[in-house]
Motif scaffolding. Structure first.
Motif, PDB file in Angstrom:
ATOM      1  N   LEU A 187      -6.142  10.124  12.070  1.00  0.00           N
ATOM      2  CA  LEU A 187      -4.857  10.673  11.610  1.00  0.00           C
ATOM      3  C   LEU A 187      -5.106  11.372  10.287  1.00  0.00           C
ATOM      4  N   PRO A 188      -4.292  12.376   9.931  1.00  0.00           N
ATOM      5  CA  PRO A 188      -4.399  12.915   8.576  1.00  0.00           C
ATOM      6  C   PRO A 188      -4.039  11.819   7.566  1.00  0.00           C
ATOM      7  N   GLY A 189      -4.633  11.875   6.378  1.00  0.00           N
ATOM      8  CA  GLY A 189      -4.188  10.997   5.304  1.00  0.00           C
ATOM      9  C   GLY A 189      -2.744  11.298   4.985  1.00  0.00           C
ATOM     10  N   PHE A 190      -2.016  10.271   4.557  1.00  0.00           N
ATOM     11  CA  PHE A 190      -0.600  10.478   4.222  1.00  0.00           C
ATOM     12  C   PHE A 190      -0.442  11.059   2.816  1.00  0.00           C
ATOM     13  N   VAL A 191       0.659  11.793   2.640  1.00  0.00           N
ATOM     14  CA  VAL A 191       1.010  12.382   1.340  1.00  0.00           C
ATOM     15  C   VAL A 191       2.279  11.677   0.859  1.00  0.00           C
ATOM     16  N   ASP A 192       2.154  10.860  -0.180  1.00  0.00           N
ATOM     17  CA  ASP A 192       3.323  10.163  -0.729  1.00  0.00           C
ATOM     18  C   ASP A 192       3.891  11.010  -1.867  1.00  0.00           C
ATOM     19  N   LEU A 193       5.080  11.568  -1.640  1.00  0.00           N
ATOM     20  CA  LEU A 193       5.640  12.534  -2.602  1.00  0.00           C
ATOM     21  C   LEU A 193       6.425  11.885  -3.735  1.00  0.00           C
ATOM     22  N   HIS A 194       6.507  10.546  -3.770  1.00  0.00           N
ATOM     23  CA  HIS A 194       7.301   9.963  -4.864  1.00  0.00           C
ATOM     24  C   HIS A 194       6.938   8.498  -5.093  1.00  0.00           C
ATOM     25  N   GLY A 230       8.501   9.899   0.603  1.00  0.00           N
ATOM     26  CA  GLY A 230       8.030   9.126  -0.541  1.00  0.00           C
ATOM     27  C   GLY A 230       8.364   7.658  -0.358  1.00  0.00           C
ATOM     28  N   THR A 231       7.495   6.809  -0.894  1.00  0.00           N
ATOM     29  CA  THR A 231       7.828   5.381  -0.894  1.00  0.00           C
ATOM     30  C   THR A 231       8.862   5.076  -1.973  1.00  0.00           C
ATOM     31  N   ASP A 232       8.825   5.847  -3.081  1.00  0.00           N
ATOM     32  CA  ASP A 232       9.617   5.534  -4.274  1.00  0.00           C
ATOM     33  C   ASP A 232       9.373   4.103  -4.742  1.00  0.00           C
ATOM     34  N   ILE A 233       8.119   3.647  -4.684  1.00  0.00           N
ATOM     35  CA  ILE A 233       7.834   2.358  -5.326  1.00  0.00           C
ATOM     36  C   ILE A 233       8.459   2.388  -6.706  1.00  0.00           C
ATOM     37  N   SER A 234       9.243   1.332  -7.133  1.00  0.00           N
ATOM     38  CA  SER A 234       9.553   0.135  -6.414  1.00  0.00           C
ATOM     39  C   SER A 234      10.990   0.071  -5.906  1.00  0.00           C
ATOM     40  N   ALA A 235      11.742   1.197  -6.056  1.00  0.00           N
ATOM     41  CA  ALA A 235      13.069   1.213  -5.441  1.00  0.00           C
ATOM     42  C   ALA A 235      12.897   1.048  -3.931  1.00  0.00           C
ATOM     43  N   GLY A 236      11.798   1.591  -3.407  1.00  0.00           N
ATOM     44  CA  GLY A 236      11.367   1.282  -2.048  1.00  0.00           C
ATOM     45  C   GLY A 236      10.252   0.262  -2.186  1.00  0.00           C
ATOM     46  N   THR A 242       7.670  -1.061  -0.763  1.00  0.00           N
ATOM     47  CA  THR A 242       6.493  -1.105   0.102  1.00  0.00           C
ATOM     48  C   THR A 242       5.537   0.003  -0.326  1.00  0.00           C
ATOM     49  N   PRO A 243       4.225  -0.261  -0.280  1.00  0.00           N
ATOM     50  CA  PRO A 243       3.271   0.804  -0.570  1.00  0.00           C
ATOM     51  C   PRO A 243       2.943   1.641   0.666  1.00  0.00           C
ATOM     52  N   SER A 244       3.638   1.397   1.773  1.00  0.00           N
ATOM     53  CA  SER A 244       3.242   1.999   3.050  1.00  0.00           C
ATOM     54  C   SER A 244       4.149   3.158   3.445  1.00  0.00           C
ATOM     55  N   LEU A 245       3.547   4.309   3.699  1.00  0.00           N
ATOM     56  CA  LEU A 245       4.349   5.404   4.255  1.00  0.00           C
ATOM     57  C   LEU A 245       4.666   5.165   5.722  1.00  0.00           C
ATOM     58  N   TYR A 246       3.861   4.329   6.426  1.00  0.00           N
ATOM     59  CA  TYR A 246       4.231   3.962   7.800  1.00  0.00           C
ATOM     60  C   TYR A 246       5.638   3.353   7.805  1.00  0.00           C
ATOM     61  N   ASP A 247       5.903   2.466   6.851  1.00  0.00           N
ATOM     62  CA  ASP A 247       7.236   1.845   6.780  1.00  0.00           C
ATOM     63  C   ASP A 247       8.319   2.900   6.576  1.00  0.00           C
ATOM     64  N   ASN A 248       7.992   3.920   5.797  1.00  0.00           N
ATOM     65  CA  ASN A 248       8.992   4.958   5.527  1.00  0.00           C
ATOM     66  C   ASN A 248       9.135   5.951   6.675  1.00  0.00           C
ATOM     67  N   VAL A 249       8.072   6.178   7.433  1.00  0.00           N
ATOM     68  CA  VAL A 249       8.178   7.003   8.646  1.00  0.00           C
ATOM     69  C   VAL A 249       9.186   6.349   9.603  1.00  0.00           C
ATOM     70  N   LYS A 250       9.008   5.038   9.789  1.00  0.00           N
ATOM     71  CA  LYS A 250       9.904   4.315  10.701  1.00  0.00           C
ATOM     72  C   LYS A 250      11.343   4.329  10.166  1.00  0.00           C
ATOM     73  N   GLN A 251      11.486   4.096   8.863  1.00  0.00           N
ATOM     74  CA  GLN A 251      12.831   4.040   8.278  1.00  0.00           C
ATOM     75  C   GLN A 251      13.506   5.412   8.323  1.00  0.00           C
ATOM     76  N   ALA A 252      12.731   6.479   8.197  1.00  0.00           N
ATOM     77  CA  ALA A 252      13.327   7.826   8.278  1.00  0.00           C
ATOM     78  C   ALA A 252      13.988   8.020   9.638  1.00  0.00           C
ATOM     79  N   LEU A 282       1.995  11.745  -5.451  1.00  0.00           N
ATOM     80  CA  LEU A 282       2.689  12.395  -6.566  1.00  0.00           C
ATOM     81  C   LEU A 282       3.352  11.283  -7.385  1.00  0.00           C
ATOM     82  N   TYR A 283       2.799  11.069  -8.595  1.00  0.00           N
ATOM     83  CA  TYR A 283       3.172   9.890  -9.377  1.00  0.00           C
ATOM     84  C   TYR A 283       4.043  10.214 -10.582  1.00  0.00           C
ATOM     85  N   PHE A 284       5.031   9.378 -10.840  1.00  0.00           N
ATOM     86  CA  PHE A 284       5.618   9.230 -12.163  1.00  0.00           C
ATOM     87  C   PHE A 284       4.819   8.122 -12.852  1.00  0.00           C
TER      88      PHE A 284
END
Ligand code: GUN
Ligand code: FE
Length: 454
Positions: free
Chosen positions: A71-78, A327-333, A335-345, A136-138
């Protein structure tokens, strides 16, 4: 010896567009010394056998085992890197209280570089092991700790885009956690940009400085203006939060008598290198402005369920041609996983379409045409993220970076429910997206270098 640095043989899943998934069965992927995919060869092509004969048996030839997929590596935008240290706590508070009671006191601690190093090293390792190759980090308001985060990404091989956060308004931010004053905020930002650009010269996968006003409520007009000018001067990426919640959206309307999008644009903060988190409350004019300026949305569906009082009208904004990633938006989200966010989207979009209040008749309950498919959600986590950043990442395609995850469906502690050796590959893909755990992510590569294995 052949001309390629690495060659992989196996089956890959990659997005060509939001709706179209490509399945490259048993292809060869030829990676050059720059870590770019120079050539992709299908089994029926003439040079397939020739390449196999040349490379097979060499150390740089990688044949994926039975049950393994690329799979392509994931891009976490937030990602808020400092907030990793509180992930999972205080999810019950509203945004304003969460920021003031938990988040700002925690972020203030990153004046301590020893603490910063401990958390940031763990976070970058954790994100890599979850398949995130670009993030992409704050960081925080602290210049030194923000540079340290960029150095840790550089050293661990992750493509990190990092922002020193600006919060200069003495009325809106606590005295223990803010920039000393506007002038210092801008000087520190400029020094930060220069330091990261210097660092980047020696980093194969790239690290990038990002101009980062936290959100309009934390910044003075003068700071916002100065940050727009710095982004232009150094041609940097820009990130912030935009129209996230009822409270944040209304604050900006009261202060500027316009929405976040137009206020940010007035300060030169909406460009084709801008990524704005959330954007749940954009109206059609705001959305058109995003499309016109090339500004991207970082959609953070798990975070939104807790803090945004709403669901992003994702399919409407995708139809407008806005660049969107996840984006995961750690820690408002939490989880460190974009898989979790793919499913939640997918889940959030379904709930938006159907609606949730059973006191209403079905036809009045939801917002029609809101649902997205698993293909679209996967696109957002990969190609959509790459497009949002204007970087050649997120796709397994010629002239893209070799940023990949090797997924093993047969790990004994985390076997995926695949019982037929000839299972339809699109079904394998769907099972994989819904069921992968970190144990299944055997290897992660960034820019042609192996950065994680288990
Ligand atoms: N708005 C301003 N700061 C933050 C933050 O750290 N997280 C979220 N979700 N929203 C914000
Ligand atoms: Fe955020």
């Amino acid at each position: 010896m052949g001309k390629y640095t690495q060659i992989f043989q196996g089956t890959a899943f990659t997005s060509d567009s939001p709706k179209k998934l490509s399945i490259l069965k048993d292809y060869l992927f030829c990676v050059n010394a720059d870590g770019m995919i120079e050539k992709i060869v299908a089994p029926k092509q003439a040079d397939y056998q020739l390449l196999l004969d040349t490379y097979k048996g060499q150390e740089n030839f990688h044949r994926l085992a039975e049950g393994q997929y690329l799979l392509p590596g994931f891009v976490d935008l937030h990602v808020h890197a400092p907030q990793w240290a509180q992930s999972g706590t205080a999810q019950d508070l509203p945004l304003y209280d969460w920021l003031n009671e938990y988040t700002f006191p925690l972020e203030a601690k990153y004046s301590d570089l020893t603490f910063a190093k401990k958390v940031y090293e763990d976070l970058v390792d954790t994100l890599l092991s979850n398949g995130t190759t670009t993030a992409l980090y704050f960081a925080t308001v602290h210049k030194e700790a923000s540079i340290l985060l960029a150095e840790i990404c550089a050293q661990k091989g992750q493509r990190g885009l990092v922002g020193k956060v600006v919060m200069d308004d003495a009325e809106q931010n606590p005295s223990y956690y803010r920039d000393q004053d506007t002038k210092t905020a801008l000087i520190n930002t400029e020094e930060f940009i220069l330091a990261v650009k210097e660092l980047a010269q020696t980093v194969k996968q790239g690290v990038y400085p990002v101009v980062t006003p936290r959100f309009i409520p934390s910044c003075t007009d003068e700071a916002l203006k100065g940050l727009g000018e710095l982004a232009l001067k150094y041609d940097t990426h820009i990130q912030s939060h935009c129209s996230e919640s009822d409270w944040a959206h209304h604050y900006v309307q009261e202060r500027f008598h316009k929405h976040d999008a137009f206020a940010l644009n007035d300060f030169g903060l909406l460009t084709d290198k801008s990524v704005m988190a959330h954007c749940n409350f954009l109206d059609d004019n705001d959305a058109s402005l995003f499309a016109r300026t090339g500004t991207a949305i970082a959609h953070c569906p798990l975070s939104n369920a807790y803090f945004a009082n709403s669901v992003l009208p994702l399919s409407r904004f995708m139809a407008k041609g806005i660049d969107i990633g996840l984006g995961t938006d750690i820690s408002a989200g939490a989880t460190p996983s974009l898989y979790d966010n793919v499913k939640q989207a997918v889940v959030s979009s379904r709930m938006l379409e159907d609606g949730v209040d059973t006191a209403l008749p079905a036809e009045e309950r939801g917002v029609p045409n809101s649902r997205i498919t698993i293909n679209e959600a996967f696109y957002l986590a990969t190609a959509g993220g790459g497009d949002s950043l204007n970087l050649p990442v997120g796709q397994i395609q010629e002239n893209y970076t070799w940023d990949v995850q090797i997924i093993d469906t047969k790990v004994s502690t985390a076997k995926l429910p695949i019982f037929d050796d000839n299972e339809d590959l699109y079904d394998v893909f769907q099972k994989l997206i819904y069921n992968v755990r970190p144990e299944n992510i055997r290897e992660v590569w960034v820019q042609g270098e192996k950065v994680h294995s288990r």
